[in-house]
Design a protein around this motif. Structure first.
Motif, PDB file in Angstrom:
ATOM      1  N   ARG A  11       0.729  -0.856   0.065  1.00 50.10           N
ATOM      2  CA  ARG A  11      -0.437   0.379   0.039  1.00 50.10           C
ATOM      3  C   ARG A  11       0.994   1.448   0.288  1.00 50.10           C
ATOM      4  N   TYR A  12       0.639   2.340  -1.292  1.00 44.30           N
ATOM      5  CA  TYR A  12       1.399   3.333  -0.599  1.00 44.30           C
ATOM      6  C   TYR A  12       0.560   4.807  -0.847  1.00 44.30           C
ATOM      7  N   ASN A  13       0.918   5.629   0.185  1.00 39.12           N
ATOM      8  CA  ASN A  13      -0.123   6.689   0.387  1.00 39.12           C
ATOM      9  C   ASN A  13      -1.849   5.956   0.301  1.00 39.12           C
ATOM     10  N   GLY A  14      -1.387   5.283   1.207  1.00 36.63           N
ATOM     11  CA  GLY A  14      -3.210   4.683   1.714  1.00 36.63           C
ATOM     12  C   GLY A  14      -4.006   4.169   0.694  1.00 36.63           C
ATOM     13  N   LYS A  15      -3.027   3.838  -0.214  1.00 34.45           N
ATOM     14  CA  LYS A  15      -3.684   3.421  -1.432  1.00 34.45           C
ATOM     15  C   LYS A  15      -3.051   1.585  -1.971  1.00 34.45           C
ATOM     16  N   GLY A  16      -4.314   0.844  -2.549  1.00 36.57           N
ATOM     17  CA  GLY A  16      -3.170  -0.549  -3.074  1.00 36.57           C
ATOM     18  C   GLY A  16      -2.915   0.329  -4.472  1.00 36.57           C
ATOM     19  N   ILE A  17      -1.640  -0.787  -4.039  1.00 38.96           N
ATOM     20  CA  ILE A  17      -0.564  -0.716  -5.781  1.00 38.96           C
ATOM     21  C   ILE A  17      -1.080  -0.506  -6.938  1.00 38.96           C
ATOM     22  N   GLY A  18      -2.399  -1.996  -6.936  1.00 36.39           N
ATOM     23  CA  GLY A  18      -2.271  -1.738  -7.844  1.00 36.39           C
ATOM     24  C   GLY A  18      -3.507  -0.832  -8.766  1.00 36.39           C
ATOM     25  N   GLU A  19      -4.315  -0.035  -7.473  1.00 41.08           N
ATOM     26  CA  GLU A  19      -5.061   1.150  -7.582  1.00 41.08           C
ATOM     27  C   GLU A  19      -4.648   2.671  -8.336  1.00 41.08           C
ATOM     28  N   TYR A  20      -2.805   2.190  -8.939  1.00 36.48           N
ATOM     29  CA  TYR A  20      -2.022   3.298  -9.814  1.00 36.48           C
ATOM     30  C   TYR A  20      -2.069   2.546 -11.191  1.00 36.48           C
ATOM     31  N   GLY A  21      -2.343   3.491 -12.190  1.00 31.65           N
ATOM     32  CA  GLY A  21      -1.248   3.183 -13.573  1.00 31.65           C
ATOM     33  C   GLY A  21      -3.093   2.755 -14.214  1.00 31.65           C
ATOM     34  N   ASP A  22      -2.891   2.498 -15.267  1.00 35.48           N
ATOM     35  CA  ASP A  22      -4.013   2.354 -15.958  1.00 35.48           C
ATOM     36  C   ASP A  22      -4.609   0.477 -15.904  1.00 35.48           C
ATOM     37  N   ALA A  23      -2.596  -0.048 -15.479  1.00 38.25           N
ATOM     38  CA  ALA A  23      -3.687  -1.964 -14.983  1.00 38.25           C
ATOM     39  C   ALA A  23      -1.861  -2.026 -14.539  1.00 38.25           C
ATOM     40  N   SER A  24      -2.006  -2.979 -13.644  1.00 37.60           N
ATOM     41  CA  SER A  24      -0.584  -3.793 -13.259  1.00 37.60           C
ATOM     42  C   SER A  24      -0.844  -4.780 -12.807  1.00 37.60           C
ATOM     43  N   MET A  25       0.038  -5.267 -13.298  1.00 40.68           N
ATOM     44  CA  MET A  25       0.342  -6.928 -13.861  1.00 40.68           C
ATOM     45  C   MET A  25       0.894  -7.452 -12.101  1.00 40.68           C
ATOM     46  N   PHE A  26      -0.075  -8.471 -11.545  1.00 42.54           N
ATOM     47  CA  PHE A  26       0.986  -9.315 -10.572  1.00 42.54           C
ATOM     48  C   PHE A  26       1.061 -11.093 -10.806  1.00 42.54           C
ATOM     49  N   SER A  27       2.402 -10.951  -9.827  1.00 38.74           N
ATOM     50  CA  SER A  27       2.718 -12.778 -10.028  1.00 38.74           C
ATOM     51  C   SER A  27       2.329 -13.605  -8.958  1.00 38.74           C
ATOM     52  N   PHE A  28       2.131 -14.645  -8.853  1.00 38.68           N
ATOM     53  CA  PHE A  28       1.538 -15.037  -8.393  1.00 38.68           C
ATOM     54  C   PHE A  28       2.396 -16.839  -8.404  1.00 38.68           C
ATOM     55  N   HIS A  29       3.397 -16.548  -8.859  1.00 35.37           N
ATOM     56  CA  HIS A  29       4.765 -17.625  -8.927  1.00 35.37           C
ATOM     57  C   HIS A  29       4.749 -17.858  -7.623  1.00 35.37           C
ATOM     58  N   ALA A  30       5.335 -19.507  -7.566  1.00 41.89           N
ATOM     59  CA  ALA A  30       5.996 -20.066  -6.441  1.00 41.89           C
ATOM     60  C   ALA A  30       6.870 -19.624  -5.438  1.00 41.89           C
ATOM     61  N   THR A  31       7.811 -18.774  -6.029  1.00 40.09           N
ATOM     62  CA  THR A  31       9.023 -18.121  -5.667  1.00 40.09           C
ATOM     63  C   THR A  31       8.193 -17.109  -5.021  1.00 40.09           C
ATOM     64  N   LYS A  32       6.929 -16.212  -5.325  1.00 41.20           N
ATOM     65  CA  LYS A  32       7.185 -15.123  -4.803  1.00 41.20           C
ATOM     66  C   LYS A  32       6.273 -15.116  -3.201  1.00 41.20           C
ATOM     67  N   VAL A  33       5.732 -13.936  -2.800  1.00 41.35           N
ATOM     68  CA  VAL A  33       4.807 -13.104  -1.730  1.00 41.35           C
ATOM     69  C   VAL A  33       4.374 -14.216  -1.429  1.00 41.35           C
ATOM     70  N   PHE A  34       2.855 -14.319  -2.459  1.00 39.94           N
ATOM     71  CA  PHE A  34       1.738 -15.067  -2.817  1.00 39.94           C
ATOM     72  C   PHE A  34       2.022 -15.235  -3.659  1.00 39.94           C
ATOM     73  N   HIS A  35       1.417 -16.917  -3.693  1.00 39.78           N
ATOM     74  CA  HIS A  35       1.384 -17.566  -4.500  1.00 39.78           C
ATOM     75  C   HIS A  35       0.021 -18.515  -4.777  1.00 39.78           C
ATOM     76  N   THR A  36       0.387 -18.727  -6.132  1.00 38.04           N
ATOM     77  CA  THR A  36      -1.221 -19.963  -7.182  1.00 38.04           C
ATOM     78  C   THR A  36      -0.568 -21.056  -7.358  1.00 38.04           C
ATOM     79  N   ILE A  37       0.831 -21.224  -6.252  1.00 41.63           N
ATOM     80  CA  ILE A  37       2.065 -22.675  -7.269  1.00 41.63           C
ATOM     81  C   ILE A  37       2.470 -21.731  -8.915  1.00 41.63           C
ATOM     82  N   GLU A  38       1.500 -21.503  -9.563  1.00 36.37           N
ATOM     83  CA  GLU A  38       2.447 -20.185 -10.677  1.00 36.37           C
ATOM     84  C   GLU A  38       0.537 -19.870 -10.693  1.00 36.37           C
ATOM     85  N   GLY A  39       0.865 -18.444 -10.811  1.00 35.57           N
ATOM     86  CA  GLY A  39      -0.093 -17.739 -11.778  1.00 35.57           C
ATOM     87  C   GLY A  39      -0.777 -16.245 -11.654  1.00 35.57           C
ATOM     88  N   GLY A  40      -0.666 -15.292 -11.923  1.00 35.92           N
ATOM     89  CA  GLY A  40      -1.030 -14.306 -12.181  1.00 35.92           C
ATOM     90  C   GLY A  40      -2.608 -13.679 -12.327  1.00 35.92           C
TER      91      GLY A  40
END
Ligand SMILES: *Cc1c(COP(=O)(O)O)cnc(C)c1O
Length: 360
Positions: A158-187
């Motif tokens: 969260r940045y300045n009280g907003k979720g980071i995905g609220e900035y820009g026209d779009a944001s991509m998150f990765s849910f790969h097994a090595t990331k903080v939050f994962h779905t095995i593979e995913g995004g």
């Protein structure tokens, strides 16, 4: 190892499989997929969210969804996925330099590179360090550019009280097994415009609009039920996970924070971090080079990563196409950066041992 995937209790996951055996609905926007989508939208406080089989396809397809053609200003200090996604869309990446303090894209460098052909900016919240989102918005508004963030490292920040995905026209998150939050593979892609949401829904399912109407040259990038079930389990433990990581990062700071020649990234006051990575910059005033530290750790069976080295502009597959000397700060950082092991179960004793080897 630099990372170790977090896992829910075995029984917690397997209990979620029973309904799948009963329904035989394994993929194509099933119950867990839809439940995860709703929960993540809430957690990330975003208007729209679409799940994908991995982060890379999410990025490729969101770029396609904007239907743009021309130059895209981005950074070479990132994972292969960012540059590849741009190139695989037939777009031309134009590389801006990065900031020395947090390694994100340098907005002064962006403005110098804007041309009549520029259509978008693809910045990266690298290591979960947040880009100058306000300045990027200003530039994008001024030149009418789309902003699509590679937020693969920034889940839940969260940045300045907003979720980071609220900035820009779009944001991509990765849910790969090595990331903080994962779905095995995913995004996932977070977006503002509902039309983009509809496009994404079609593009991840072959461009199928309805049974007899195929409206886009899509791919297959749907998240399946087993992935979504893992996500639903992991989401329950996320706060604990991040809390443990925070504690480890604080330990690293204790041991390395005051060392001459070692630079660590501060978390700014207005940011709630996810403690995804622990990058350490070994400057020339430190007694050992990055490569020396890397080797010494390896001899002790500790596998840190030269993350991100080389720059994407120096990849063999892009040989002679881009000039990495034009992004001298990125080049400097790539040669001196090392990410140290960081995962929730890392023992404080191991953190101490790692730091002793570095400082020895
Ligand atoms: C992990 C990552 C991706 C791609 O994500 P996958 O889910 O592995 O496909 C993209 N960009 C960056 C910066 C990443 O670290």
């Amino acid at each position: 190892m630099v990372t170790k995937s977090s896992m829910p209790e075995f029984e917690e996951y397997t209990a979620m499989l029973r309904p799948l055996w009963e329904s035989h609905w394994l993929t194509n926007m099933g119950i867990y997929h839809n439940e995860l989508e709703i929960k993540l939208k809430k957690y990330l406080t975003v208007q729209g969210l679409s799940l994908f089989t991995n982060g890379h396809m999410a990025l490729e397809l969101v770029l396609q969804a904007f239907n743009i053609d021309g130059e895209v200003i981005t950074t070479p200090f990132t994972f292969a996925s960012t540059t590849h996604a741009i190139v695989r869309n037939g777009l031309k990446p134009v590389f801006a330099d990065i900031r020395k303090d947090n390694f994100t894209i340098d907005t002064n460098s962006i403005e110098k590179l804007v041309s009549p052909k520029t259509v978008a900016i693809v910045p990266v919240h690298v290591y979960g360090n947040i880009c100058d989102v306000d300045k990027i918005k200003q530039i994008a508004d001024k030149y009418e550019l789309k902003v699509i963030y590679d937020a693969a490292h920034a889940f839940g920040i969260r940045y300045n009280g907003k979720g980071i995905g609220e900035y820009g026209d779009a944001s991509m998150f990765s849910f790969h097994a090595t990331k903080v939050f994962h779905t095995i593979e995913g995004g996932a892609v977070c977006y503002k415009n509902a039309e983009i949401g509809e496009k994404l829904y079609e593009l991840k399912n072959f461009g199928i609009q309805s049974e007899e109407v195929i409206s886009g040259v899509g791919a297959n990038a749907k998240m399946n039920e087993f992935q979504a079930a893992m996500g639903l389990c992991n989401l329950k433990h996320l706060e604990t996970e991040i809390h443990k990581r925070k504690y480890i990062v604080e330990k690293y700071w204790e041991y390395l924070g005051d060392t001459k020649g070692i630079y660590l990234c501060h978390i700014p006051e207005n940011t709630i971090s996810n403690y995804a990575y622990f990058p350490v910059l070994f400057e020339d005033t430190f007694k050992k080079s990055r490569d020396q530290v890397y080797e010494e750790l390896k001899q002790n069976n500790i596998y840190a990563r030269k993350y991100f080295y080389p720059l994407t502009t120096d990849y063999n597959c892009y040989h002679n196409q881009y000039d990495s000397t034009k992004t001298p700060i990125a080049k400097y950082i790539a040669q001196r950066i090392l990410t140290l092991p960081l995962y929730a179960d890392l023992k404080l004793e191991q953190v101490k041992q790692i730091c002793e080897i570095i400082l020895h």
